[in-house]
Design an enzyme around this catalytic site. Structure first.
Site, mmCIF file in Angstrom:
data_model
loop_
_atom_site.group_PDB
_atom_site.id
_atom_site.type_symbol
_atom_site.label_atom_id
_atom_site.label_comp_id
_atom_site.label_asym_id
_atom_site.label_seq_id
_atom_site.Cartn_x
_atom_site.Cartn_y
_atom_site.Cartn_z
ATOM 1 N N CYS A 381 0.834 -1.209 0.000
ATOM 2 C CA CYS A 381 0.000 0.000 0.000
ATOM 3 C C CYS A 381 0.867 1.257 0.000
ATOM 4 C CB CYS A 381 -0.974 -0.042 1.171
ATOM 5 S SG CYS A 381 -2.422 0.967 0.864
ATOM 6 N N HIS A 507 -3.468 -4.806 0.250
ATOM 7 C CA HIS A 507 -2.848 -5.359 1.465
ATOM 8 C C HIS A 507 -2.895 -6.887 1.447
ATOM 9 C CE1 HIS A 507 -2.406 -1.677 3.915
ATOM 10 N NE2 HIS A 507 -3.452 -1.242 3.229
ATOM 11 N N GLU A 509 -1.293 -8.894 3.153
ATOM 12 C CA GLU A 509 -1.108 -9.479 4.497
ATOM 13 C C GLU A 509 -2.414 -9.934 5.142
ATOM 14 O OE1 GLU A 509 -0.727 -6.302 3.711
ATOM 15 O OE2 GLU A 509 -1.245 -4.934 5.357
HETATM 16 N N1 GLN Z 1 -1.869 6.820 3.034
HETATM 17 C C1 GLN Z 1 -1.989 6.116 1.816
HETATM 18 C C2 GLN Z 1 -3.359 6.282 1.180
HETATM 19 O O1 GLN Z 1 -4.289 6.651 1.835
HETATM 20 C C3 GLN Z 1 -1.688 4.637 2.022
HETATM 21 C C4 GLN Z 1 -2.658 3.925 2.898
HETATM 22 C C5 GLN Z 1 -2.183 2.598 3.386
HETATM 23 O O2 GLN Z 1 -0.994 2.315 3.324
HETATM 24 N N2 GLN Z 1 -3.054 1.791 3.933
HETATM 25 O O3 GLN Z 1 -3.522 6.051 0.004
#
Ligand code: GLN
Length: 537
Positions: A381, A507, A509
């Protein structure tokens, strides 16, 4: 349908969620279909807006619900598919009740905690039972007995269990038996008091899980049994584990907890076959390989902030018969001391998800190090966004390239918000959340790892790769190996010519389990091992 309610006593952080999940593992391996559910007595409607300092990681489900991290344990320890129904907070309960009251749904009655709030809670247990078609519903009540805010939940489950009958619903109480150094002994009084508190409100636990640092001897078990009014065999020892949380199901099986549960609930099922689970533990205790993996984040001091990431790395290790030592690096430390010193000697580097500006430059420095030194890199992410910013700045020479999250006026917004999202202002309403399909490029390393061309992965973010930059990146060798089916959103990137440099906007994970390690983590650890042996992949 059978119901098991898990409460906690004396102190929080006893591992109630792990205990509930481990019971789930054992019952599943006896051939039962299990579903787990968590009740949280706090007033937030969901944990999505809570800081990691308050609440650890926010765990995201397929349907996009932002939940308590215990749901992560439930999914990792079992095969259960959880939805928004499986996590209920007081905030959600009251919001539902008050909205119904405003809509005239109570026909002018006085709306009260009993029966309206308790009914709302019970409704959720029935909903989960119906939706899951499980044989057993395990419901964990957050907080500690004696908390004022937990009372409506306890009253609700007391009534519920009474209606179901003694062979259909049982109470398991997880309690703490502290070791007092000065006295050199374990003390049972806090347990007695916490069970007394439960009995005061009409709940008598059938099973006590005693969390302790030293073994519970017969004498102590007898004492707890006598004064807590539970049979001797139902006083179960749950000592701190030596190596891994995945030992807990085996520990509870040794204590015959699942036998007891089955006999109380009149479930006639063969013993759980834990052969494959035992093999997982063997790999954790005595692995064939060992690697060190660096994780660069801004909540590195908090054990729960990146829970699923740490677990998924461990699973990647299991898949490769490899023990993983996690080297947790504070991103701001890299800003102060440089990447070389802090990341030297690692087998791989991972930058997990994150929000907010603190430590961003340190993360960019870390990714530059991994790219240039050919250190295996997995970005999750924010970790993908950082990889894109780093590439823009240091390969494409786009000075000051950034995400508009961190620099709204940047001249080179390689990561930005989609126009459609700019209009939303309500917290929790602006994110791309939950499982979405992603199309993989046929020749990509990712497709090879997944063994598939269409995957479904969970998202939780606001910002995206800015398509205006796609061509320039591609020309410089940056590969967009995964896209949304309409081709509009960048979901996965990789760098060919590097042993392992993969980063995802999603994600992964959240979908890794010890018995089903996620392919990206499996590939990442394999690359770290290959680096160690200096052999090509
Ligand atoms: N802050 C970034 C976004 O909002 C990444 C979010 C995250 O890593 N979950 O796109």
């Amino acid at each position: 349908m059978k119901y098991i309610f898990v409460t906690g006593g004396v102190v929080s952080s006893l591992g109630k969620g792990l205990t509930a999940a481990s019971l789930g593992t054992l019952l599943e391996r006896r051939g039962l279909k299990v579903v787990l559910q968590k009740f949280d007595p706090y007033l937030n409607v969901d944990p999505g807006t809570m800081s990691p300092f308050q609440h650890g990681e926010v765990y995201v489900l397929d349907d996009g619900t932002e939940t308590d991290l215990d749901l992560g344990h439930y999914e990792r320890f079992t095969h259960t598919q959880l939805t928004r129904l499986n996590n209920l907070t007081s905030g959600r309960v009251y919001l539902n009740v008050i909205e119904r009251e405003r809509a005239g749904g109570y026909l002018g009655k006085t709306v009260q905690v009993i029966p309206h709030v308790t009914d709302e809670i019970q409704k959720r247990i029935h909903e989960v039972a119906a939706a899951s078609k499980a044989d057993v519903v395990i419901t964990e009540i957050g907080g500690t007995t004696g908390d004022i805010e937990g009372l409506p939940f306890l009253e609700a489950i007391r009534e519920f269990a009474l209606e179901q009958g003694p062979h259909n619903a049982i109470f398991v109480h997880v309690t703490y038996v502290p070791f007092i150094k000065a006295a050199g002994e374990l003390k049972t009084k806090p347990t007695q008091q916490s069970v007394a508190k439960l009995r005061e409100i009409g709940i008598t636990p059938q099973i006590l899980i005693c969390r302790c640092e030293k073994p519970l001897d017969k004498e102590l078990r007898r004492k707890i049994s006598m004064f807590c009014n539970v049979p001797f065999d139902a006083v179960i020892e749950e000592k701190d584990v030596d190596h891994s949380i995945y030992e807990v199901p085996l520990m509870l099986q040794r204590e015959r907890m699942d036998d007891l549960v089955c006999s109380l609930l009149h479930l006639d099922k063969p013993a759980a076959d834990m052969t494959t689970w035992r093999e997982i533990i063997r790999k954790l205790i005595a692995p064939a390989h060992r690697v060190r993996i660096g994780v660069v984040g801004k909540y590195i001091g908090l054990p729960d902030a990146y829970k699923s990431v740490y677990e998924a790395i461990t699973h990647g290790g299991i898949a490769n018969d490899c023990g993983v030592e996690l080297v947790k690096v504070e991103a701001e430390e890299i800003e102060r001391l440089g990447a070389d010193d802090l990341l030297k000697g690692l087998g791989g580097l991972l930058v997990p998800g994150g929000f907010g500006e603190r430590g961003i430059e340190g993360k960019i420095m870390a990714v530059q190090y991994a790219r240039e030194q050919k250190l295996p890199y997995l970005g999750l992410c924010l970790g993908m966004q950082i990889a894109s910013i780093e590439f823009a700045r240091n390969v494409l020479g786009l000075k000051g390239a950034h995400s508009t999250e961190f620099d709204p006026n940047t001249a080179q917004p390689v990561i930005a918000m989609l126009d459609s999202q700019l209009k939303v202002t309500k917290k929790g309403g602006t994110m791309r959340l939950g499982a979405m399909p992603c199309q993989l490029t046929v020749s990509s390393q990712a497709a090879q790892l997944y063994g598939a061309f269409v995957i479904h992965e969970r998202h939780r973010h606001r910002f995206e790769f800015n398509n205006a930059y796609r061509e320039r990146f591609a020309q410089a060798g940056f590969v967009f190996s995964g896209l949304s089916p309409d081709g509009q959103l960048v979901e996965l990137i990789e760098l060919p010519g590097h042993p392992f440099f993969i980063a995802s906007q999603f994600h992964p994970e959240f979908q890794s389990k010890p018995h089903q390690p996620h392919p990206l983590f499996r590939g990442f650890i394999a690359a770290a091992i290959a680096l160690l042996h200096q052999k090509p992949l």
